[in-house]
Design a protein around this motif. Structure first.
Motif, PDB file in Angstrom:
ATOM      1  N   PRO A 173       6.279  -5.719  -3.160  1.00 56.80           N
ATOM      2  CA  PRO A 173       6.904  -5.118  -4.344  1.00 56.80           C
ATOM      3  C   PRO A 173       8.206  -4.384  -4.045  1.00 56.80           C
ATOM      4  O   PRO A 173       9.019  -4.184  -4.945  1.00 56.80           O
ATOM      5  CB  PRO A 173       5.830  -4.144  -4.848  1.00 56.80           C
ATOM      6  N   TYR A 174       8.381  -3.968  -2.766  1.00 52.73           N
ATOM      7  CA  TYR A 174       9.593  -3.202  -2.472  1.00 52.73           C
ATOM      8  C   TYR A 174      10.756  -4.087  -2.046  1.00 52.73           C
ATOM      9  O   TYR A 174      11.866  -3.614  -1.886  1.00 52.73           O
ATOM     10  CB  TYR A 174       9.305  -2.164  -1.373  1.00 52.73           C
ATOM     11  N   TRP A 175      10.472  -5.339  -1.787  1.00 49.08           N
ATOM     12  CA  TRP A 175      11.513  -6.248  -1.284  1.00 49.08           C
ATOM     13  C   TRP A 175      12.754  -6.183  -2.159  1.00 49.08           C
ATOM     14  O   TRP A 175      13.853  -5.883  -1.693  1.00 49.08           O
ATOM     15  CB  TRP A 175      10.950  -7.667  -1.235  1.00 49.08           C
ATOM     16  N   GLY A 176      12.556  -6.499  -3.440  1.00 49.77           N
ATOM     17  CA  GLY A 176      13.697  -6.549  -4.344  1.00 49.77           C
ATOM     18  C   GLY A 176      14.367  -5.203  -4.482  1.00 49.77           C
ATOM     19  O   GLY A 176      15.602  -5.094  -4.371  1.00 49.77           O
ATOM     20  N   ALA A 210       6.298  -1.585   6.301  1.00 52.17           N
ATOM     21  CA  ALA A 210       7.069  -1.012   7.404  1.00 52.17           C
ATOM     22  C   ALA A 210       7.752  -2.113   8.202  1.00 52.17           C
ATOM     23  O   ALA A 210       8.931  -2.001   8.556  1.00 52.17           O
ATOM     24  CB  ALA A 210       6.164  -0.184   8.310  1.00 52.17           C
ATOM     25  N   VAL A 211       7.016  -3.192   8.477  1.00 50.90           N
ATOM     26  CA  VAL A 211       7.608  -4.330   9.199  1.00 50.90           C
ATOM     27  C   VAL A 211       8.840  -4.815   8.469  1.00 50.90           C
ATOM     28  O   VAL A 211       9.922  -4.980   9.046  1.00 50.90           O
ATOM     29  CB  VAL A 211       6.589  -5.485   9.321  1.00 50.90           C
ATOM     30  N   MET A 212       8.675  -5.018   7.156  1.00 47.38           N
ATOM     31  CA  MET A 212       9.775  -5.541   6.350  1.00 47.38           C
ATOM     32  C   MET A 212      10.964  -4.585   6.395  1.00 47.38           C
ATOM     33  O   MET A 212      12.098  -4.992   6.665  1.00 47.38           O
ATOM     34  CB  MET A 212       9.286  -5.720   4.917  1.00 47.38           C
ATOM     35  N   VAL A 217       1.458  -6.900   1.505  1.00 49.04           N
ATOM     36  CA  VAL A 217       1.462  -5.654   0.748  1.00 49.04           C
ATOM     37  C   VAL A 217       0.710  -4.607   1.564  1.00 49.04           C
ATOM     38  O   VAL A 217      -0.210  -4.941   2.300  1.00 49.04           O
ATOM     39  CB  VAL A 217       0.772  -5.876  -0.617  1.00 49.04           C
ATOM     40  N   GLY A 218       1.108  -3.359   1.431  1.00 48.92           N
ATOM     41  CA  GLY A 218       0.445  -2.304   2.191  1.00 48.92           C
ATOM     42  C   GLY A 218       1.428  -1.621   3.108  1.00 48.92           C
ATOM     43  O   GLY A 218       2.562  -2.083   3.256  1.00 48.92           O
ATOM     44  N   ALA A 219       0.977  -0.545   3.720  1.00 45.95           N
ATOM     45  CA  ALA A 219       1.907   0.303   4.473  1.00 45.95           C
ATOM     46  C   ALA A 219       2.519  -0.435   5.657  1.00 45.95           C
ATOM     47  O   ALA A 219       3.737  -0.468   5.822  1.00 45.95           O
ATOM     48  CB  ALA A 219       1.181   1.555   4.950  1.00 45.95           C
ATOM     49  N   LEU A 237      14.630  -5.245   7.885  1.00 50.95           N
ATOM     50  CA  LEU A 237      15.786  -5.228   6.987  1.00 50.95           C
ATOM     51  C   LEU A 237      16.856  -4.256   7.482  1.00 50.95           C
ATOM     52  O   LEU A 237      18.043  -4.515   7.297  1.00 50.95           O
ATOM     53  CB  LEU A 237      15.342  -4.847   5.567  1.00 50.95           C
ATOM     54  N   VAL A 238      16.433  -3.160   8.132  1.00 46.44           N
ATOM     55  CA  VAL A 238      17.436  -2.243   8.689  1.00 46.44           C
ATOM     56  C   VAL A 238      18.335  -3.002   9.660  1.00 46.44           C
ATOM     57  O   VAL A 238      19.560  -2.846   9.646  1.00 46.44           O
ATOM     58  CB  VAL A 238      16.758  -1.052   9.398  1.00 46.44           C
TER      59      VAL A 238
END
Lengths: 511, 783
Positions: free
Chosen positions: B272-275, B212-214, B206-208, B218-219
């Motif tokens: 939290p942003y994954w989904g 960003a890595v995730m 979690v965190g910036a 994902l891109v």
């Protein structure tokens, strides 16, 4: 063996002069020049190996003690560059043999290549600012001569900006020497390195160093100082263009690394920030210009300019890792861009043109030329595990760790556009069916040309697939650049041969 | 054999076979495919053997490759990689078999099969890689191999367009992924996937920076799996020969994004942003793909858009992250692999038969190609999600999860339910259309004579694959049992729940019925309109991409000429102005001009100052005088006065040399000028700068003078304590044995410089000789 560091400069000068007398081109003359290069490569390999254990080799010319005489000094970075310069020149030389029959050979071409190489090698081995200027003079005057030697009448105007801007550049270089001398009272790199530590906050040094970025940026090809470069290289015969594109800008980059990493204090931040700022337009505008070009050589030249920006990023960030990244990238780029020029020459030979509009059919008729080009194009783009990937990834890593997001973005954009510019060539010359182009695959000339280009391709493949020793080499070169005290001590404490001998002589006289 | 060697052989065999295939293609012709099939089967059986040996436990194999860059040749054997490994090799074998009968005799078939093997190797490498950089490496290799495969029919413009689009889109997103990987290294300290998965509970995601890595990684996944807004490259990649489409664009390459998402799931699913990210992108893609599929009329484009849709669905599975969905993720993937691979194969067969790609011109082919027809029936049933197929179970599970999700969360979750219902309706209609138009009805009149029945063998692979859909659809336990061993820690429960064909009369089932009804309705509606509708122009991203490329070309041309990079006569001016302007800027910014000191000025500076003024006056004359001769003479006066400086600084030899040079060059120049015809000389004089240009030049000149003056002023006001020059003057007698320090510096102290400068003179002579004696040697050919 430390005396050998003068050989990469002296032998080419010597052989160049001999070939001026032995002036009729012949098979024996070709053998002699090729063998000289092979011998020199062996010497430079030995020197490289030696620098790994001794960090830096020094040779006081004439035996004068530091900082008064001229010092030749060779560290790992210099040895790498000398080896590369000799290797690329050999490939281009042999390629030229395959390209031209002996009757067609200009008698002054080989001597001038030797003089050019002498100048390049002296730049990599010298430890003295004014001597560096002399090296540049040898290099530049040879390059002017080569540029106009076999040029067509209509291309002479391309040579003029090259000549004019480089003459201005030389004058500025001399001014820089004057500035150094006026600031430090010395010209020896190690001596200046020691003295400059006390000047870190001196505004005069800040301004002088920023002006040095401009002066050497002119040689290295920073935006917008590279204007003179891309249009002048395409008028050269391809093997000579390969030497020019592969080596001349890298000499500029080398000097920037030398001055800003080993000579001037690292606390001097302004020039590095300036380099980083210039890196962005160099990368982006360079590669956008590549998309406007109508010839393969034009595309390659602007790619060359754009990729200078990558090396600038590494230099500007100024960590041991980022300098290693730039060094590795430089090693890769010398080989890849030179080999791409050589391959372009093969394409030119078989299709009679290098204009994108009129090419075609090669993938069907001569797939191996296509394979060579594709591999190098992908290496230039940085597709792993080809050589371009490692350097770029290392530079990206440094930029990410320094949180330079704009630079990271620019590198990504420049890489994608590099790919695009290379694919344009690929489509135009290799995949497209062009009924108006007939390929001339007769004779063996183009095969031998491909073979010498392949030698360079093989080098880049080795650097790519077995990257480890080469990355280590770059890291070692970088770490010895950062070990400033060692260099300073070694140079400044070198024995005073001359005054001792004079002393003993005068003693003898008294007795 | 040990697992290590089994795995290495399984992965690297296709690589070594690639050149073999290319080499033997000349003698074996199309039969060379059998070598490839043998390779694929060997790899598949080796992977099967590994499954037996590892019993589902993760296993890592590592070799050093580039330790200087922390790169190991490291492979992770676990449920996910083994599953994908099996899919790649098995479907690969089917595709090679199909290609054996599909490809026509051509010289370049060797290349084709070699590319396919190379591609298979790259795929296996990607899925088995345990090291993020290694993943990227193979990832890019799949991109390169697919570029060659999509562009296999290289001289066709659409092949070039499609391959370029695929390469640029996946290449760019891949680079973004590389950024994510490099950032991951600096955030998490390792590239090792198994390590990251093992530490997932203690890892801060979690965190910036971790987000960003995730997002960056994902891109990459979205690009490869043709997710919105990168979906457009896939339909354009259909320029490839059909075996390529059925391999790359159903089973293999486009699944890589799904694979990567699954790989990252255990690591990042707590973010939290994954989904949100994945579900949003995935479901938009699902809807767009489904809608576009019904608006397309090119047989392969229809399939491409349904693939896009289904890929969005699969992304959603990992985005939602519900246990019930996740534990059957392989089931969802296999469903798509089976029906899409077989449909592509059928499409290839049909296009061969009828010679067109437009579905509106086809019909009644069942009699001619009955096996292909049956395959299509099964596959379309699965795509439509009819009971008795894998597609049904897959869709039911998704509906159930989404409904459950919506009931508990409400709000946006209902949007997703709506999305999947709409997509399912479109897909239903498309499936119906695909089967009905191709195989039912009557053969169009203009095709009747040209039809020829396809061989039996070529119809076999699609039929076998499509049958799987029914077999496993009716007996989901069969597959469930086989897949039970392939679990992934952090994603799958140890013990799977059972898959059942019949769940009872649940809400999802009722929804399914509604979907079928509406699907038929949609089909009828479009049928009435004779399928005249097209994808709206504004929503065609591929057109936008091409326009973007053209725009880029125009932009760069404008920029190029705006920066005057094509005007070689301006280079010098631009470069000099830049240097001078920047230098003056630096001086004004950094040098404290208020601290300028005058105390260093001495009386002895007066002669030099006077000379300087004289030089200035004559320099101005050089540029202001109109006549050539006057200017020349003014110039040489400047030169003569410079020699006075040498006198002041005690270097008489240099003063002499300077005077000599000035005299000689003046005489030479005058002689030369007298040779130039009158007319030319006048023309030259007329082209002196005028107007605005003149003012700019004046400004630059003044500024350059200013720069030099200020720099010198500051340098001279605080000279260094010691200078080399003092030493030379001091020691010239004692050490070099000469009383003239300039001489001893030139020939002794710094004799090496002099040697260099002498060489410069020699080379300059050569250059002049070269210009004078124009070489007539090299012909145009030898350039």
């Amino acid at each position: 063996m430390t005396n050998w560091i003068v050989l990469p400069t002296i032998l080419p000068l010597l052989l160049g002069s001999i070939l001026l007398v032995w002036r009729t081109p012949s098979v024996q003359r070709r053998w002699a020049s090729a063998l000289t290069f092979i011998g020199l490569i062996a010497v430079s390999k030995c020197l490289l190996w030696k620098t790994l254990s001794e960090k830096i080799l020094i040779l006081p010319m004439g035996g004068w003690k530091a900082p008064f005489g001229i010092f030749l000094s060779l560290d790992t970075l210099g040895a790498i560059m000398v080896t590369l310069a000799l290797g690329v020149s050999l490939a281009a030389l042999v390629y030229g043999f395959a390209q031209q029959s002996i009757e067609d050979e200009h008698p002054m071409r080989i001597p001038l290549i030797f003089f050019l190489v002498a100048g390049i090698n002296l730049s990599f081995t010298t430890g003295d600012f004014f001597n560096l200027f002399v090296a540049f003079e040898i290099m530049l005057i040879s390059s002017y001569s080569i540029l106009t030697l076999e040029i067509k009448e209509k291309d002479v105007r391309h040579a003029l900006p090259y000549l004019a801007i480089n003459l201005i550049g030389s004058a500025l270089f001399l001014c820089a020497g004057g500035i150094f001398y006026a600031l430090f009272g010395s010209l020896n790199f190690a001596d200046i390195a020691q003295l400059s530590a006390g000047y870190a906050n001196d505004p005069r040094l800040i301004v002088a160093s920023l002006m040095l970025v401009l002066i050497f940026g002119l040689k290295a090809g920073f935006f917008p100082l590279y204007y003179w470069m891309p249009n002048s290289y395409p008028s050269l015969p391809t093997p000579l263009a390969a030497i020019f594109a592969g080596l001349l800008t890298k000499v500029g980059i080398y000097v920037i690394i030398r001055i800003f990493v080993t000579v001037l204090p690292h606390t001097l931040l302004a020039p590095h920030q300036f380099i980083l700022i210039l890196a962005v337009p160099t990368m982006i505008i360079g590669i956008l210009s590549a998309l406007t070009q109508r010839t393969i050589r034009g595309v390659l030249c602007f790619n060359l300019v754009s990729h200078i920006g990558f090396m600038m990023v590494g230099i500007g960030i100024l960590t041991e890792q980022s300098i290693a990244a730039s060094i590795f990238y430089m090693m890769h780029h010398v080989l890849v861009i030179a080999s791409l020029f050589l391959i372009t020459g093969v394409v030119y030979r078989i299709s009679g043109t290098d204009e994108l509009e009129s090419g075609g059919n090669i993938w069907k008729k001569a797939p191996w030329v296509g394979v060579l080009f594709l591999v190098q194009a992908l290496a230039l783009t940085g597709i792993p595990p080809l050589s371009g990937f490692w350097g770029k990834a290392m530079i990206l890593q440094s930029a990410i760790e320094g949180s330079h997001w704009i630079l990271v973005g620019s590198i990504v954009i420049a890489s994608v556009l590099t790919l695009l510019s290379m694919i344009r060539i690929w489509f135009a010359f290799f995949w497209r069916d062009n009924p108006s182009t007939t390929l001339n695959l007769e004779g063996t000339g183009w095969k031998w040309m491909s073979l010498s280009a392949f030698a360079l391709v093989l080098c880049t493949l080795v650097i790519g697939f077995a990257a480890n020793p080469y990355i280590r080499l770059a890291q070692q070169a970088s770490s010895s650049l950062f070990d400033r005290d060692l260099t300073i001590n070694k140079v400044l404490s070198s024995p005073d041969i001359k005054s001792q001998s004079v002393h003993s002589e005068s003693n003898g006289g008294h007795h | 054999m040990a697992i290590e060697s089994l795995l290495l052989i399984a992965v690297f065999l296709p690589l070594f076979i690639a050149p073999v295939v290319g080499f033997f293609a000349r003698s074996l012709s199309l039969n060379v495919a059998w070598i490839g099939i043998g390779t694929a089967i060997t790899s598949a059986s080796l992977i099967g053997r590994i499954i037996k040996l590892t019993k589902g436990l993760p296993f890592v194999i590592s070799y050093n490759w580039v330790p200087a860059f922390d790169l190991q040749l490291s492979f992770l054997v676990d449920g996910l990689s083994l599953f994908f490994g099996l899919v790649i090799t098995c479907i690969g074998a089917f595709v090679l078999f199909y290609a054996r009968f599909y490809m026509s005799l051509k010289d370049e078939n060797g290349r084709f099969f070699a590319y396919l093997m190379l591609f298979m190797f790259a795929m296996l490498g990607t899925v088995f890689s345990n090291h993020l950089l290694l993943t990227f490496l193979f990832w890019e290799l799949t991109g390169v191999a697919s570029f060659l495969l999509i562009g296999f029919l290289y001289n066709k413009p659409e092949s070039q367009k499609g391959s370029l689009m695929a390469l640029i889109v996946t290449g760019t997103t891949g680079l973004v992924m590389l950024l994510g990987i490099l950032l991951a290294k600096s955030v998490f300290g390792t590239y090792d996937l198994s390590l990251l998965i093992a530490q997932r509970d203690s890892l801060v995601v979690v965190g910036a920076l971790p987000t960003a890595v995730m997002a960056l990684m994902l891109v990459g996944a979205f690009g490869k799996s043709a997710q919105f807004p990168f979906h457009f490259w896939l339909p354009n990649a259909m320029a490839a020969p059909t075996p390529v489409s059925s391999y790359l664009h159903s089973a293999a390459m486009v699944k890589l994004g799904i694979f990567l998402t699954a790989r990252l799931f255990p690591i990042f699913s707590h973010n939290p942003y994954w989904g949100d990210i994945i579900v949003t992108v995935g479901f938009i893609t699902m809807l767009i793909g489904a809608v576009y599929s019904i608006l397309s009329h090119d047989l392969k484009a229809i399939l491409a858009y349904t693939t896009v849709s289904q890929l969005g669905f699969l992304m959603g599975v990992y985005g939602l992250g519900h246990m019930q969905l996740l534990e059957h993720d392989f089931f969802h993937i296999l469903n798509h692999v089976f029906y899409k691979a077989s449909l592509f194969m059928v499409a290839g067969i049909v296009i061969h038969i009828v010679g067109t790609k437009d579905i509106r011109k086809m019909g009644g082919l069942f009699r001619i190609a009955p096996f292909a027809g049956m395959a299509t029936l099964f596959a379309c049933m699965a795509m439509a999600g009819l009971p008795g197929t894998m597609g049904f179970i897959s869709k039911e599970l998704m509906l159930e999860t989404l409904l459950h999700n919506a009931q508990s969360h409400g709000g946006i979750a209902w949007v997703w339910v709506g999305t999947i219902i709409m997509s399912a309706i479109c897909l239903f209609a498309t499936s119906l259309r695909f089967f009905k138009t191709l195989f039912m009805g009557t053969v169009p009149l203009d095709l009747k004579d040209s039809l020829h029945a396809p061989g039996l063998w070529i119809q076999l692979p699609p039929l076998v694959l499509a049958s799987c859909l029914i077999i496993f659809g009716l007996n989901p336990e069969l597959l469930g049992h086989a897949l039970a061993g392939l679990t992934v820690s952090g994603m799958h429960a140890i013990k799977m729940s059972h898959l059942a064909l019949w769940h009872g009369l649940t809400t999802p089932f009722l929804l399914s019925l509604t979907i079928s009804g509406l699907g038929v309705g949609l089909y009828t509606l479009f049928e009435r309109k004779h399928w005249q509708m097209e994808i709206p122009k504004q929503l065609r991203f591929d057109t936008a991409f091409n326009n973007g490329l053209e725009g880029l070309a125009t932009l760069s041309k404008r920029l190029h000429s705006w920066l005057r990079l094509d005007q070689s006569q301006d280079y010098l001016g631009i470069v000099i102005s830049y240097i001078v302007l920047m230098s003056s800027g630096f001086i004004l910014y950094y040098l404290p001009l208020s601290t300028i000191r005058f105390d260093w000025i001495r009386l002895e500076h007066i002669p030099a100052t006077v000379i300087g003024f004289v030089i200035c006056v004559f320099s101005i004359a050089v540029v202001t005088q109109k006549k050539w001769t006057t200017r020349l003479i003014a110039l040489s006066v400047v030169g003569f006065f410079i020699s006075f400086y040498f006198v002041i600084y005690r270097a008489p030899d240099l003063a002499l040399t300077q005077m000599l040079i000035e005299s000689v060059s003046l005489i030479l120049m005058l002689l030369l000028l007298s040779k130039i015809p009158k007319g030319m000389a006048i023309k030259e004089e007329a082209s002196v700068y005028t107007g605005a240009k003149k003012r700019v030049v004046l400004l630059i000149s003044v500024l350059s003078g200013f720069v030099m003056m200020i720099v010198l002023w500051f340098l001279l006001s605080d000279p260094p304590a010691t200078k080399l020059g003092d030493y030379f003057i001091d020691k010239t007698n004692s050490l070099a044995g000469g009383s003239n320090a300039v001489n001893t510096v030139v020939v002794d102290f710094r004799g090496f410089d002099t040697m260099g400068e002498i060489s410069v003179l020699v080379i300059a002579t050569l250059g002049i000789l070269g210009l004078l004696m124009r070489w007539q040697g090299p012909t145009e050919e030898s350039k």
